[in-house]
Design an enzyme around this catalytic site. Structure first.
Site, PDB file in Angstrom:
ATOM      1  N   GLY A 140       0.822  -1.202   0.000  1.00 58.50           N
ATOM      2  CA  GLY A 140       0.000   0.000   0.000  1.00 58.50           C
ATOM      3  C   GLY A 140       0.856   1.252   0.000  1.00 58.50           C
TER       4      GLY A 140
ATOM      5  N   ARG B 184       1.209  -5.344  -6.166  1.00 57.90           N
ATOM      6  CA  ARG B 184       1.419  -6.598  -5.450  1.00 57.90           C
ATOM      7  C   ARG B 184       1.854  -7.660  -6.468  1.00 57.90           C
ATOM      8  NH1 ARG B 184      -0.311  -5.128  -0.518  1.00 57.90           N
ATOM      9  NH2 ARG B 184      -2.016  -3.623  -0.416  1.00 57.90           N
TER      10      ARG B 184
ATOM     11  N   ASP C  27       5.052  -5.019   6.253  1.00 61.63           N
ATOM     12  CA  ASP C  27       5.480  -6.379   6.576  1.00 61.63           C
ATOM     13  C   ASP C  27       5.639  -7.268   5.341  1.00 61.63           C
ATOM     14  OD1 ASP C  27       5.696  -5.928   9.236  1.00 61.63           O
ATOM     15  OD2 ASP C  27       3.842  -6.919   9.818  1.00 61.63           O
TER      16      ASP C  27
ATOM     17  N   THR D 113       4.053   2.570   6.126  1.00 61.91           N
ATOM     18  CA  THR D 113       2.681   2.073   6.183  1.00 61.91           C
ATOM     19  C   THR D 113       1.871   2.983   7.091  1.00 61.91           C
ATOM     20  OG1 THR D 113       1.230   0.288   6.984  1.00 61.91           O
ATOM     21  CG2 THR D 113       3.431   0.408   7.942  1.00 61.91           C
TER      22      THR D 113
ATOM     23  N   ASP E  53      -0.586   2.221   8.792  1.00 55.18           N
ATOM     24  CA  ASP E  53      -1.204   1.483   9.901  1.00 55.18           C
ATOM     25  C   ASP E  53      -0.400   1.497  11.199  1.00 55.18           C
ATOM     26  OD1 ASP E  53      -3.529   0.685   8.551  1.00 55.18           O
ATOM     27  OD2 ASP E  53      -2.479  -0.976   7.601  1.00 55.18           O
TER      28      ASP E  53
ATOM     29  N   ASP F  27       1.794  -0.498  12.251  1.00 54.96           N
ATOM     30  CA  ASP F  27       1.657  -1.848  12.820  1.00 54.96           C
ATOM     31  C   ASP F  27       2.925  -2.690  12.746  1.00 54.96           C
ATOM     32  OD1 ASP F  27       1.636  -2.105  10.077  1.00 54.96           O
ATOM     33  OD2 ASP F  27      -0.046  -3.506  10.003  1.00 54.96           O
TER      34      ASP F  27
ATOM     35  N   ARG G 166      -7.229  -2.575   8.811  1.00 55.45           N
ATOM     36  CA  ARG G 166      -7.880  -3.885   8.716  1.00 55.45           C
ATOM     37  C   ARG G 166      -7.597  -4.750   9.940  1.00 55.45           C
ATOM     38  NH1 ARG G 166      -6.002  -5.304   4.057  1.00 55.45           N
ATOM     39  NH2 ARG G 166      -7.685  -4.325   2.895  1.00 55.45           N
TER      40      ARG G 166
END
Length: 324
Positions: free
Chosen positions: A15, A76, A107, A129, A131, A133, A175
């Site tokens: 992303g 991707r 990741d 990212t 996120d 995360d 997500r």
């Protein structure tokens, strides 16, 4: 003697995140200062396998630090998840004289970088990212911009929610990680913040709190809902039916991934990109650049991928975050 690094590559994968262009710029400018050539690899690992390379120059990386998205594009690539695809990627690097690659992504992108390093190609990762995360780093590039974008949207929706005495559910990205929802919900003073890490699905508890607050005179309500909880539209219908309060759902969506990066994302990206390029030039491999405990550093990618990141308890005790 160690082999002198003559040419490196840089790719963006997964992303997109605001600040990726600042990473590309910093990687390239650091390499140029050290007499190293830079190949831009278009469309991530898919572009690597398709040999989609461009020569980066001082001119080509000018005026991109303020741009959102990624000038190298991203995609991707299922083929690169296979051992055969990874071996072919390494062979292509050697064919084009690429001594190492900087990978900007999350990741999944770092799993690809780890695979390349095992095939003999030096790799350095930069955490990009929205996120937030990635466990081994306290900051990931793009997060600040994404939170501010979502926060501004929530502030605008609150104006309408207050005018119409409504309940508004705003769904933000995340997500499997609730950092965006948590941060922009707190920053916006949301009445409820739903995150995948600890939401128990008890809508009745939310209905009860809305009803209690309405009886005390509160006229409007904001619920920030993470993508990983989801179902905002159907949740809105159920809350309206149970409370009698007009309830609307808004999905902020991909606008959080775009737009000009904030000052923090530009600076973090510039520092991390410079470090990543320098690590490659120094002959390092299989490392991830991180911001941890107030300092920049690097950790092994394999070690980084084993870690798990939880939401901080200090934020989860704030009213509205469902940890009651």
């Amino acid at each position: 003697m160690e082999k002198k690094i003559k040419r490196i590559g840089v790719l963006t994968s997964g992303g997109d995140a605001p600040g990726m262009n600042a990473v590309i710029r910093a990687v390239a400018r650091t390499a140029f200062r050290n007499g190293v050539e830079v190949k831009g690899i278009l469309r991530g690992y898919a572009g690597l396998l398709n040999e989609e390379f461009i020569d980066l120059t001082t001119d080509s990386v000018k005026n991109i630090v303020e741009r959102g998205g990624t000038v190298l594009y991203t995609a991707r690539c299922l083929e690169f998840m296979t051992e055969a695809g990874q071996k072919r990627g390494a062979e292509i690097c050697r064919k084009h004289g690429i001594d190492g690659i900087v990978v900007a992504g999350g990741d999944g992108s770092f799993k690809g970088a780890l695979a390349l390093s095992r095939q003999g190609i030096n790799t350095i990762g930069v955490p990009c990212t929205i996120d937030l995360d990635i466990a081994c780093t306290d900051y990931t590039i793009g997060f600040d911009t994404a939170v501010n974008t979502a926060m501004e949207a929530i502030d605008k929706i609150r104006d309408t929610s207050e005018s119409h005495e409504r309940c508004s559910i705003i769904e933000v990205m995340g997500r499997s990680a609730g950092y965006i929802a948590l941060w922009c919900g707190i920053a916006s003073g949301a009445e409820e913040i739903l995150v995948p890490e600890n939401y128990d699905g008890d809508e009745q508890a939310i209905v009860n709190r809305i009803t209690e607050q309405r009886l005390k005179g509160k006229t409007h309500f904001i619920i920030v809902n993470a993508e990983g909880v989801g179902h905002s539209a159907s949740m809105a219908r159920r809350i309206e039916a149970a409370t009698g309060i007009e309830t609307r759902a808004t999905i902020v969506g991909y606008m959080q991934r775009g737009g000009s990066p904030t000052a923090r994302d530009r600076v973090e990206a510039s520092v991390m990109g410079q470090m990543a390029s320098q690590l490659l030039i120094n002959g390092e491999s299989n490392k991830l650049v991180v911001w941890k405990n107030g300092k920049y550093g690097s950790v092994g990618i394999e070690e980084a991928l084993k870690e798990h990141k939880d939401l901080p308890d200090d934020l989860l005790i704030i009213p509205g975050t469902m940890k009651r």
